[in-house]
Motif scaffolding. Structure first.
Motif, mmCIF file in Angstrom:
data_model
loop_
_atom_site.group_PDB
_atom_site.id
_atom_site.type_symbol
_atom_site.label_atom_id
_atom_site.label_comp_id
_atom_site.label_asym_id
_atom_site.label_seq_id
_atom_site.Cartn_x
_atom_site.Cartn_y
_atom_site.Cartn_z
ATOM 1 N N THR A 6 -6.380 -9.853 13.158
ATOM 2 C CA THR A 6 -5.828 -11.136 14.122
ATOM 3 C C THR A 6 -5.043 -11.975 13.194
ATOM 4 O OG1 THR A 6 -6.776 -13.133 15.073
ATOM 5 C CG2 THR A 6 -7.675 -12.624 12.719
ATOM 6 N N VAL A 7 -4.078 -12.770 13.676
ATOM 7 C CA VAL A 7 -3.349 -13.834 13.017
ATOM 8 C C VAL A 7 -4.087 -15.088 12.621
ATOM 9 C CG1 VAL A 7 -1.246 -15.129 13.393
ATOM 10 C CG2 VAL A 7 -1.481 -12.873 14.785
ATOM 11 N N PHE A 8 -4.127 -15.310 11.441
ATOM 12 C CA PHE A 8 -4.560 -16.282 10.681
ATOM 13 C C PHE A 8 -3.572 -17.605 10.746
ATOM 14 C CE2 PHE A 8 -5.434 -18.744 6.782
ATOM 15 C CZ PHE A 8 -6.645 -19.195 7.097
ATOM 16 N N HIS A 9 -2.391 -17.322 10.488
ATOM 17 C CA HIS A 9 -1.454 -18.536 10.757
ATOM 18 C C HIS A 9 -0.104 -17.759 10.857
ATOM 19 C CE1 HIS A 9 0.187 -22.417 9.997
ATOM 20 N NE2 HIS A 9 1.161 -21.796 9.387
ATOM 21 N N GLN A 10 0.777 -18.469 11.886
ATOM 22 C CA GLN A 10 1.985 -17.787 12.110
ATOM 23 C C GLN A 10 3.017 -18.819 11.591
ATOM 24 O OE1 GLN A 10 2.615 -15.265 14.247
ATOM 25 N NE2 GLN A 10 4.547 -15.402 13.181
ATOM 26 N N PHE A 11 3.804 -17.985 10.512
ATOM 27 C CA PHE A 11 4.920 -18.714 9.780
ATOM 28 C C PHE A 11 6.315 -18.394 10.665
ATOM 29 C CE2 PHE A 11 2.027 -18.086 6.136
ATOM 30 C CZ PHE A 11 1.963 -19.462 5.565
ATOM 31 N N SER A 12 7.029 -19.321 10.625
ATOM 32 C CA SER A 12 8.453 -18.891 11.030
ATOM 33 C C SER A 12 9.553 -19.382 9.923
ATOM 34 C CB SER A 12 8.589 -19.756 12.364
ATOM 35 O OG SER A 12 8.572 -21.122 12.372
ATOM 36 N N GLY A 13 10.646 -18.749 10.151
ATOM 37 C CA GLY A 13 11.672 -19.031 9.020
ATOM 38 C C GLY A 13 11.597 -18.389 7.563
ATOM 39 N N ARG A 14 12.470 -18.608 6.866
ATOM 40 C CA ARG A 14 12.256 -18.020 5.394
ATOM 41 C C ARG A 14 12.454 -16.540 5.523
ATOM 42 N NH1 ARG A 14 12.286 -21.835 1.717
ATOM 43 N NH2 ARG A 14 11.953 -23.907 2.725
ATOM 44 N N ARG A 15 12.155 -16.068 4.356
ATOM 45 C CA ARG A 15 12.338 -14.542 4.239
ATOM 46 C C ARG A 15 10.889 -13.893 4.276
ATOM 47 N NH1 ARG A 15 15.213 -13.774 -1.418
ATOM 48 N NH2 ARG A 15 13.302 -12.870 -1.735
ATOM 49 N N GLY A 16 9.825 -14.559 4.737
ATOM 50 C CA GLY A 16 8.622 -14.284 4.964
ATOM 51 C C GLY A 16 7.590 -14.434 3.739
ATOM 52 N N ILE A 17 6.530 -13.762 3.333
ATOM 53 C CA ILE A 17 5.504 -13.956 2.522
ATOM 54 C C ILE A 17 5.610 -13.112 1.258
ATOM 55 C CG2 ILE A 17 2.990 -14.153 2.041
ATOM 56 C CD1 ILE A 17 2.671 -14.824 5.105
ATOM 57 N N SER A 18 5.856 -13.776 -0.018
ATOM 58 C CA SER A 18 5.944 -12.856 -1.184
ATOM 59 C C SER A 18 4.751 -12.839 -1.965
ATOM 60 C CB SER A 18 7.129 -13.609 -1.821
ATOM 61 O OG SER A 18 6.996 -14.821 -2.333
ATOM 62 N N SER A 19 3.851 -13.839 -1.903
ATOM 63 C CA SER A 19 2.597 -13.941 -2.713
ATOM 64 C C SER A 19 1.546 -14.754 -1.914
ATOM 65 C CB SER A 19 2.825 -14.424 -3.958
ATOM 66 O OG SER A 19 3.805 -15.506 -3.945
ATOM 67 N N VAL A 20 0.092 -14.453 -2.165
ATOM 68 C CA VAL A 20 -0.943 -15.182 -1.718
ATOM 69 C C VAL A 20 -2.145 -15.368 -2.709
ATOM 70 C CG1 VAL A 20 -2.695 -15.064 0.105
ATOM 71 C CG2 VAL A 20 -0.582 -14.264 0.863
ATOM 72 N N VAL A 21 -2.569 -16.229 -2.908
ATOM 73 C CA VAL A 21 -3.673 -16.579 -3.735
ATOM 74 C C VAL A 21 -4.890 -17.644 -3.041
ATOM 75 C CG1 VAL A 21 -2.694 -18.506 -4.949
ATOM 76 C CG2 VAL A 21 -4.501 -16.881 -6.363
ATOM 77 N N CYS A 22 -6.002 -16.878 -3.202
ATOM 78 C CA CYS A 22 -7.037 -17.733 -2.697
ATOM 79 C C CYS A 22 -7.706 -18.697 -3.553
ATOM 80 C CB CYS A 22 -8.004 -17.024 -1.954
ATOM 81 S SG CYS A 22 -9.595 -18.011 -0.928
ATOM 82 N N ASP A 23 -8.127 -19.896 -3.381
ATOM 83 C CA ASP A 23 -8.862 -20.998 -4.472
ATOM 84 C C ASP A 23 -10.261 -21.023 -3.976
ATOM 85 O OD1 ASP A 23 -9.854 -22.680 -6.093
ATOM 86 O OD2 ASP A 23 -8.231 -24.127 -5.889
ATOM 87 N N HIS A 24 -11.225 -20.393 -4.192
ATOM 88 C CA HIS A 24 -12.574 -20.212 -3.926
ATOM 89 C C HIS A 24 -13.145 -21.431 -4.272
ATOM 90 C CE1 HIS A 24 -12.462 -16.338 -2.113
ATOM 91 N NE2 HIS A 24 -11.907 -15.917 -3.085
ATOM 92 N N SER A 25 -12.496 -22.085 -5.575
ATOM 93 C CA SER A 25 -13.416 -23.210 -6.194
ATOM 94 C C SER A 25 -12.884 -24.573 -5.180
ATOM 95 C CB SER A 25 -12.855 -23.403 -7.744
ATOM 96 O OG SER A 25 -11.449 -23.906 -7.627
ATOM 97 N N ARG A 26 -12.061 -24.591 -4.388
ATOM 98 C CA ARG A 26 -11.568 -25.708 -3.695
ATOM 99 C C ARG A 26 -12.121 -25.010 -2.158
ATOM 100 N NH1 ARG A 26 -6.565 -27.016 -6.746
ATOM 101 N NH2 ARG A 26 -7.456 -28.541 -8.304
ATOM 102 N N GLY A 27 -12.696 -24.500 -1.835
ATOM 103 C CA GLY A 27 -13.561 -24.382 -0.541
ATOM 104 C C GLY A 27 -12.703 -23.439 0.219
ATOM 105 N N GLY A 28 -11.867 -22.341 -0.519
ATOM 106 C CA GLY A 28 -11.050 -21.243 0.161
ATOM 107 C C GLY A 28 -9.727 -21.713 0.576
#
Length: 74
Positions: A6-28
């Motif tokens: 599914t699509v979690f969030h739709q970004f527009s513009g820029r070059r795309g996504i280069s990195s992702v990190v999840c902060d479980h200590s702050r509720g995800g």
């Protein structure tokens, strides 16, 4: 424990996504690195998403490249 396509969030513009990190200590919270083309801006962006896919905030970073992300307790 299952993942759905599914699509979690739709970004527009820029070059795309280069990195992702999840902060479980702050509720995800999800931190998404988004670089930019040098002729369009001199800053990259880190977008902070809430667990439901909403944008909490965007952090501008110096330089156009956002090649990796890391979280620290401080």
């Amino acid at each position: 424990g299952g993942w759905h396509a599914t699509v979690f969030h739709q970004f527009s513009g820029r070059r795309g996504i280069s990195s992702v990190v999840c902060d479980h200590s702050r509720g995800g919270l999800l931190y998404v690195g988004r670089p930019e083309y040098p002729d369009l801006s001199d800053k990259g962006v880190i977008t902070v998403l809430t667990p439901d896919g909403g944008v909490l905030k965007e952090l501008e970073v110096p330089g156009v490249e956002v090649s990796s992300l890391a979280l620290s307790l401080d």
